[in-house]
Design a protein around this motif. Structure first.
Motif, PDB file in Angstrom:
ATOM      1  N   UNK B  19     -10.770   1.477  -4.911  1.00  0.00           N
ATOM      2  CA  UNK B  19     -10.126   0.190  -5.404  1.00  0.00           C
ATOM      3  C   UNK B  19      -8.869  -0.103  -4.793  1.00  0.00           C
ATOM      4  N   UNK B  20      -8.607  -1.466  -4.904  1.00  0.00           N
ATOM      5  CA  UNK B  20      -7.555  -1.869  -4.354  1.00  0.00           C
ATOM      6  C   UNK B  20      -6.297  -1.468  -5.177  1.00  0.00           C
ATOM      7  N   UNK B  21      -6.642  -1.353  -6.726  1.00  0.00           N
ATOM      8  CA  UNK B  21      -5.524  -0.816  -7.372  1.00  0.00           C
ATOM      9  C   UNK B  21      -5.112   0.402  -7.039  1.00  0.00           C
ATOM     10  N   UNK B  22      -6.180   1.305  -6.808  1.00  0.00           N
ATOM     11  CA  UNK B  22      -5.810   2.770  -6.384  1.00  0.00           C
ATOM     12  C   UNK B  22      -5.064   2.657  -5.154  1.00  0.00           C
ATOM     13  N   UNK B  23      -5.605   1.722  -4.003  1.00  0.00           N
ATOM     14  CA  UNK B  23      -4.905   1.880  -2.857  1.00  0.00           C
ATOM     15  C   UNK B  23      -3.581   1.600  -2.826  1.00  0.00           C
ATOM     16  N   UNK B  24      -3.384   0.592  -3.658  1.00  0.00           N
ATOM     17  CA  UNK B  24      -2.018   0.175  -3.865  1.00  0.00           C
ATOM     18  C   UNK B  24      -1.031   1.186  -4.506  1.00  0.00           C
ATOM     19  N   UNK B  25      -1.540   1.642  -5.328  1.00  0.00           N
ATOM     20  CA  UNK B  25      -0.810   2.809  -6.275  1.00  0.00           C
ATOM     21  C   UNK B  25      -0.598   4.145  -5.178  1.00  0.00           C
ATOM     22  N   UNK B  26      -1.462   4.216  -4.450  1.00  0.00           N
ATOM     23  CA  UNK B  26      -1.282   5.555  -3.333  1.00  0.00           C
ATOM     24  C   UNK B  26      -0.154   5.169  -2.561  1.00  0.00           C
ATOM     25  N   UNK B  27       0.044   3.783  -2.164  1.00  0.00           N
ATOM     26  CA  UNK B  27       0.980   3.656  -1.255  1.00  0.00           C
ATOM     27  C   UNK B  27       2.382   2.876  -1.819  1.00  0.00           C
ATOM     28  N   UNK B  28       2.439   2.724  -3.042  1.00  0.00           N
ATOM     29  CA  UNK B  28       3.437   1.995  -3.856  1.00  0.00           C
ATOM     30  C   UNK B  28       3.466   0.502  -3.665  1.00  0.00           C
ATOM     31  N   UNK B  29       1.971  -0.291  -3.871  1.00  0.00           N
ATOM     32  CA  UNK B  29       2.163  -1.519  -3.813  1.00  0.00           C
ATOM     33  C   UNK B  29       1.125  -1.997  -4.708  1.00  0.00           C
ATOM     34  N   UNK B  30       1.163  -3.271  -5.125  1.00  0.00           N
ATOM     35  CA  UNK B  30       0.479  -3.899  -6.251  1.00  0.00           C
ATOM     36  C   UNK B  30      -1.030  -4.020  -5.299  1.00  0.00           C
ATOM     37  N   UNK B  31      -2.118  -4.181  -6.249  1.00  0.00           N
ATOM     38  CA  UNK B  31      -3.311  -4.432  -5.599  1.00  0.00           C
ATOM     39  C   UNK B  31      -3.432  -5.796  -4.741  1.00  0.00           C
TER      40      UNK B  31
END
Lengths: 144, 144
Positions: B19-31
């Motif tokens: 998910x974009x949420x998980x993706x963002x979390x992995x790189x320190x960004x919002x979804x």
DNA sequence: ACACCAGGTGGACGACATCGACCGGGCGCT
DNA sequence: AGCGCCCGGTCGATGTCGTCCACCTGGTGT
């Protein structure tokens, strides 16, 4: 693994982002049924994972080469040694005069040379023969 | 194309379903931000498409071979002729003694032989040298 | 002929993609 | 140096889609 499964896999190879509703419509099934079949295809390992296809040139791997690796020892247990070289994209044990065939992507030919150096450092490797790719006609998914 | 983009691509190569949420979390960004960056990566062609990785043996392509194709004519415009053979997964123009290197997947060695026959039928092809793969160590995504 | 079961349908629910409004910090221009 | 523009970010709302469940149906083996 019938024709419907094959059609589903073909569709997902083209675009894994397609909705289950569209997927089902493409093969004459409901969304739920399509979902269930795809789930089972994953479970059985037919579908290994869903991934993203990247333009090599855009991420600094513009140079592609195939390297025949000669060896004077049994290479069957050396998978890890090849996997440790990040620039190696594929490694296969082959029949024929060489022992291992590897596919290498680097940014420059200098880096390709460095990969060859590291290949020579692997136990049992006695020689390499690199073939540089000038132009890639196409690369496509596993045929069905 | 900074470190965050590379991290995003690496994540999507591992699992494009994330998910974009998980993706963002992995790189320190919002979804939202992750979504926007991925959209641009697609737009720029860095990400070509999202697809599905299939087990070749499970879909009747258990035999893998690399074929060096010799030619006595300019092969640069023959991409379509190679693409017309469904069992050919990759085709590259190479530097060296042969002219074209193709990666072939078939169900049986008999079918491999048939592919070689069809290769000979291509204009300008004067010979082939097939190398059969005994075991694949690994095949992985384009390195970053 | 009957019972069982794999595999399909349709709907309900919650999560997620997607879009827009707003914000801040860096860079070029004057 | 100050000013304004704009790229790239956060946050929140909305609709679509994945996911699960209860029920149904057609084929198979005893």
């Amino acid at each position: 693994m019938d024709d419907i499964d094959r059609a589903l896999v073909r569709n997902l190879q083209e675009d894994a982002g397609r909705s289950y509703a569209a997927l089902g419509a493409a093969v004459g099934l409901s969304a739920g049924a399509a979902h269930e079949r795809v789930r089972k295809l994953r479970e059985r390992g037919v579908i290994r994972r869903t991934t993203v296809e990247v333009d090599p040139a855009a991420v600094g791997s513009g140079v592609l080469a195939y390297v025949m690796v000669d060896a004077n020892a049994w290479m069957g247990d050396s998978a890890a040694a090849f996997a440790a070289i990040a620039e190696i994209q594929e490694a296969h044990v082959i029949a024929g005069s060489a022992s291992v065939l590897v596919k290498v992507r680097t940014a420059t030919t200098e880096q390709l040379q460095d990969v060859l150096r590291r290949l020579y450092a692997i136990d049992g490797v006695s020689g390499t023969q690199a073939t540089v790719v000038l132009e890639t006609f196409f690369e496509r998914p596993v045929p069905l």
